[in-house]
Design an enzyme around this catalytic site. Structure first.
Site, PDB file in Angstrom:
ATOM      1  N   ASN A  45       0.825  -1.208   0.000  1.00  0.00           N
ATOM      2  CA  ASN A  45       0.000   0.000   0.000  1.00  0.00           C
ATOM      3  C   ASN A  45       0.859   1.258   0.000  1.00  0.00           C
ATOM      4  O   ASN A  45       1.902   1.323   0.643  1.00  0.00           O
ATOM      5  CB  ASN A  45      -1.015   0.008   1.159  1.00  0.00           C
ATOM      6  CG  ASN A  45      -0.445  -0.236   2.525  1.00  0.00           C
ATOM      7  OD1 ASN A  45       0.541  -0.952   2.682  1.00  0.00           O
ATOM      8  ND2 ASN A  45      -1.052   0.360   3.534  1.00  0.00           N
ATOM      9  N   GLU A  47       0.466   5.270   0.555  1.00  0.00           N
ATOM     10  CA  GLU A  47      -0.421   6.321   1.065  1.00  0.00           C
ATOM     11  C   GLU A  47       0.048   7.697   0.599  1.00  0.00           C
ATOM     12  O   GLU A  47       1.130   7.846   0.026  1.00  0.00           O
ATOM     13  CB  GLU A  47      -0.499   6.221   2.592  1.00  0.00           C
ATOM     14  CG  GLU A  47      -1.096   4.877   3.015  1.00  0.00           C
ATOM     15  CD  GLU A  47      -1.319   4.738   4.511  1.00  0.00           C
ATOM     16  OE1 GLU A  47      -0.874   5.604   5.295  1.00  0.00           O
ATOM     17  OE2 GLU A  47      -1.960   3.733   4.884  1.00  0.00           O
ATOM     18  N   CYS A  56      -4.316   0.728  -2.327  1.00  0.00           N
ATOM     19  CA  CYS A  56      -4.136  -0.520  -1.581  1.00  0.00           C
ATOM     20  C   CYS A  56      -3.079  -1.411  -2.245  1.00  0.00           C
ATOM     21  O   CYS A  56      -2.872  -1.364  -3.459  1.00  0.00           O
ATOM     22  CB  CYS A  56      -5.434  -1.314  -1.561  1.00  0.00           C
ATOM     23  SG  CYS A  56      -6.768  -0.553  -0.637  1.00  0.00           S
ATOM     24  N   GLU A  58      -3.153  -4.624  -2.856  1.00  0.00           N
ATOM     25  CA  GLU A  58      -3.673  -5.579  -3.846  1.00  0.00           C
ATOM     26  C   GLU A  58      -3.721  -4.943  -5.235  1.00  0.00           C
ATOM     27  O   GLU A  58      -3.353  -5.556  -6.242  1.00  0.00           O
ATOM     28  CB  GLU A  58      -5.093  -6.044  -3.471  1.00  0.00           C
ATOM     29  CG  GLU A  58      -5.185  -6.858  -2.206  1.00  0.00           C
ATOM     30  CD  GLU A  58      -5.402  -6.013  -0.956  1.00  0.00           C
ATOM     31  OE1 GLU A  58      -4.859  -4.899  -0.861  1.00  0.00           O
ATOM     32  OE2 GLU A  58      -6.120  -6.497  -0.065  1.00  0.00           O
ATOM     33  N   CYS A  95     -10.439  -4.903   0.859  1.00  0.00           N
ATOM     34  CA  CYS A  95     -11.560  -3.957   0.760  1.00  0.00           C
ATOM     35  C   CYS A  95     -12.382  -4.252  -0.494  1.00  0.00           C
ATOM     36  O   CYS A  95     -11.943  -4.998  -1.388  1.00  0.00           O
ATOM     37  CB  CYS A  95     -11.033  -2.524   0.733  1.00  0.00           C
ATOM     38  SG  CYS A  95     -10.345  -2.026  -0.849  1.00  0.00           S
ATOM     39  N   CYS A  98     -10.718  -3.540  -3.971  1.00  0.00           N
ATOM     40  CA  CYS A  98      -9.715  -4.547  -4.363  1.00  0.00           C
ATOM     41  C   CYS A  98     -10.392  -5.844  -4.784  1.00  0.00           C
ATOM     42  O   CYS A  98      -9.937  -6.510  -5.717  1.00  0.00           O
ATOM     43  CB  CYS A  98      -8.718  -4.784  -3.230  1.00  0.00           C
ATOM     44  SG  CYS A  98      -7.613  -3.371  -3.002  1.00  0.00           S
TER      45      CYS A  98
HETATM   46  N1  THU Z   1      -5.359  -1.319   2.559  1.00  0.00           N
HETATM   47  C1  THU Z   1      -4.846  -2.212   1.653  1.00  0.00           C
HETATM   48  O1  THU Z   1      -3.701  -2.084   1.217  1.00  0.00           O
HETATM   49  N2  THU Z   1      -5.654  -3.217   1.244  1.00  0.00           N
HETATM   50  C2  THU Z   1      -6.945  -3.394   1.639  1.00  0.00           C
HETATM   51  O2  THU Z   1      -7.639  -4.238   1.104  1.00  0.00           O
HETATM   52  C3  THU Z   1      -7.468  -2.590   2.743  1.00  0.00           C
HETATM   53  C4  THU Z   1      -6.688  -1.399   3.109  1.00  0.00           C
HETATM   54  C5  THU Z   1      -4.520  -0.186   2.964  1.00  0.00           C
HETATM   55  C6  THU Z   1      -5.012   1.135   2.461  1.00  0.00           C
HETATM   56  C7  THU Z   1      -4.438   2.079   3.477  1.00  0.00           C
HETATM   57  O3  THU Z   1      -3.105   2.418   3.100  1.00  0.00           O
HETATM   58  C8  THU Z   1      -4.383   1.254   4.765  1.00  0.00           C
HETATM   59  O4  THU Z   1      -4.471  -0.104   4.355  1.00  0.00           O
HETATM   60  C9  THU Z   1      -5.505   1.561   5.740  1.00  0.00           C
HETATM   61  O5  THU Z   1      -6.737   1.536   5.128  1.00  0.00           O
END
Ligand code: THU
Length: 143
Positions: A45, A47, A56, A58, A95, A98
């Site tokens: 991920n 940010e 994310c 994935e 999520c 994804c």
């Molecule tokens: N995140 C993912 O990388 N994958 C997911 O399926 C859920 C959330 C990340 C996004 C963000 O950087 C952090 O987790 C918190 O939401």
């Protein structure tokens, strides 16, 4: 339950997880994508100070796989997450966005993509395909 291929794929996801850029959520996620022929593409991920601009793990991994190896089928995806503020002893699953993205590639290739979910310790959850993660999904048949 996990075979050697699953274990190796999960190791890659764990490794990638630690390179996540997650200074805001402190929630690191790594994903590894196994392609036909054995190539593994990883992502984590990313940010941003403008929160919705991040992505994310994935989707970073799956988009990178399709961008760099177009047309190669995805056999499996492994995902590992770790909250750096407290222990992540159970897997947290992907999520909705994804799930939608992983499913699009499964539908396109007409072959299932298995998915492994892991935290930093404890159980590994495995699903045989991405459809089970998103019942009543939306797809291109509507367009
Ligand atoms: N995140 C993912 O990388 N994958 C997911 O399926 C859920 C959330 C990340 C996004 C963000 O950087 C952090 O987790 C918190 O939401």
């Amino acid at each position: 339950m996990l075979n050697n291929h699953d274990k190796q794929l999960l190791e890659k996801a764990i490794e990638s997880r630690e390179h996540a850029y997650a200074p805001y959520s402190h929630f690191r996620v790594g994903a590894s994508v196994l392609l036909e022929g054995g190539t593994i593409v990883t992502g984590n991920n990313q940010e941003n100070a403008v929160y919705p601009s991040g992505l994310c793990a994935e989707r970073v991994a799956v988009f990178a796989a399709n961008a760099n190896y177009p047309g190669k089928k995805i056999k499996a995806i492994a995902i590992s997450c770790r909250n750096t503020k407290r222990k992540t002893a159970i897997p947290f699953t992907s999520c909705g966005s994804c799930r939608q993205v992983m499913l699009e590639y499964e539908l396109k290739q007409e072959e299932p993509i298995s998915v492994l979910f892991y935290g930093e310790d404890g159980e590994v959850w495995k699903v045989p395909n991405t459809k089970v993660l998103l019942p009543l999904y939306f797809d291109k048949s509507a367009l």
